[in-house]
Write a protein that holds these residues in place. Structure first.
Motif, short mmCIF file in Angstrom:
data_model
loop_
_atom_site.label_atom_id
_atom_site.label_comp_id
_atom_site.label_asym_id
_atom_site.label_seq_id
_atom_site.Cartn_x
_atom_site.Cartn_y
_atom_site.Cartn_z
N TRP A 2 0.80 -1.25 0.03
CA TRP A 2 -0.18 0.00 -0.11
C TRP A 2 1.01 1.20 0.03
CZ3 TRP A 2 -4.82 0.06 3.28
CH2 TRP A 2 -5.81 -1.07 3.32
N TYR A 28 -1.37 -0.94 -11.17
CA TYR A 28 -1.84 -1.03 -9.74
C TYR A 28 -2.75 -2.07 -9.67
CZ TYR A 28 -5.69 1.83 -11.21
OH TYR A 28 -6.81 1.99 -11.85
N ASP A 29 -3.09 -2.44 -8.26
CA ASP A 29 -4.05 -3.52 -8.15
C ASP A 29 -5.43 -2.71 -7.56
OD1 ASP A 29 -2.42 -5.65 -8.71
OD2 ASP A 29 -1.63 -5.45 -6.61
N GLU A 30 -5.38 -1.78 -6.60
CA GLU A 30 -6.40 -1.26 -6.31
C GLU A 30 -5.93 0.34 -6.02
OE1 GLU A 30 -10.00 -2.00 -2.98
OE2 GLU A 30 -7.94 -2.88 -2.69
N VAL A 61 -2.75 0.38 -4.16
CA VAL A 61 -1.87 -0.95 -3.97
C VAL A 61 -1.06 -1.46 -5.11
CG1 VAL A 61 -2.24 -3.45 -3.41
CG2 VAL A 61 -3.56 -1.69 -2.47
N THR A 62 0.27 -1.45 -5.03
CA THR A 62 0.98 -1.67 -6.49
C THR A 62 2.04 -2.51 -5.91
OG1 THR A 62 2.17 -0.68 -8.05
CG2 THR A 62 2.19 0.69 -6.27
N GLU A 63 2.77 -3.03 -6.76
CA GLU A 63 4.13 -3.62 -6.56
C GLU A 63 5.13 -3.01 -7.19
OE1 GLU A 63 4.56 -6.38 -4.73
OE2 GLU A 63 2.17 -6.16 -4.30
N SER A 91 5.76 3.45 1.77
CA SER A 91 4.91 2.45 2.00
C SER A 91 3.95 2.47 3.23
CB SER A 91 5.21 0.92 1.29
OG SER A 91 6.19 0.78 2.41
N GLU A 97 -0.98 -0.77 7.94
CA GLU A 97 -1.82 -1.67 7.02
C GLU A 97 -3.05 -2.43 7.69
OE1 GLU A 97 -1.59 -4.89 3.29
OE2 GLU A 97 0.13 -3.57 3.79
N LYS A 101 -6.77 -2.47 7.61
CA LYS A 101 -7.77 -3.37 7.11
C LYS A 101 -8.55 -3.65 8.23
CE LYS A 101 -4.55 -5.66 3.99
NZ LYS A 101 -3.62 -6.82 3.54
#
Length: 171
Positions: A2, A28-30, A61-63, A91, A97, A101
């Motif tokens: 994140w 990115y994922d989200e 959210v990305t790698e 991050s 995180e 969550k």
């Protein structure tokens, strides 16, 4: 992981829409803005509305934050992927995180927690986010329907406001 993107206060949702529209999903994922449920007393009870949990910040959210950084330059809004001078992108830590969550639902909304108070107005039992972080409450305003918890976020202790509802409410 994140990451946090800083923008102008009030433009969080618009920026999320722009990113989803302009940046390919492969980067990115989200991408989302976290909101919290708030209430205001009206003539006929309470009205629920949403406010940003972290004004001026959105999460992605990305790698690969470096590629995302270059893609963000195409977005015509003031955005900044938070980093230090050496271009190391910040991050969200594992603890942060986990906190985020734990307090939000699948729609990235922090819902109000049902609380039970004693005759002195002290919260003795709670569900949801307030129940999980009851030991971190630093302020409570039952009449205004919120509590304030202290949490480490982005390297500093912050006060985070969580909505509550009392058992007798019908909202």
């Amino acid at each position: 992981m994140w990451y946090v993107i800083q923008t102008q206060t009030g433009g969080e949702e618009k920026l999320v829409e722009l990113i989803e529209k302009m940046i390919p999903k492969e980067h990115y994922d989200e991408c989302f803005c976290m909101n919290r449920e708030c209430v205001r007393k009206m003539e006929k009870g309470y009205e629920i509305f949403l406010r940003p949990l972290f004004p001026a910040y959105i999460f992605v959210v990305t790698e690969n934050p470096e590629k995302l950084f270059f893609e963000l330059k195409r977005v015509p809004k003031l955005t900044k992927l938070l980093s230090d001078q050496e271009d190391t992108f910040f991050s969200v830590s594992e603890d942060e995180e986990t906190f985020l969550k734990n307090v939000q639902n699948e729609n990235h909304v922090v819902q109000r927690s049902l609380v039970e108070v004693d005759d002195k107005g002290t919260i003795i039992k709670a569900n949801g986010a307030v129940g999980v972080y009851m030991n971190r409450i630093v302020r409570q305003r039952l009449r205004k329907r919120y509590v304030c918890v202290e949490q480490e976020f982005m390297g500093e202790k912050r006060k985070i406001y969580l909505g509550i509802k009392l058992e007798e409410e019908d909202v």
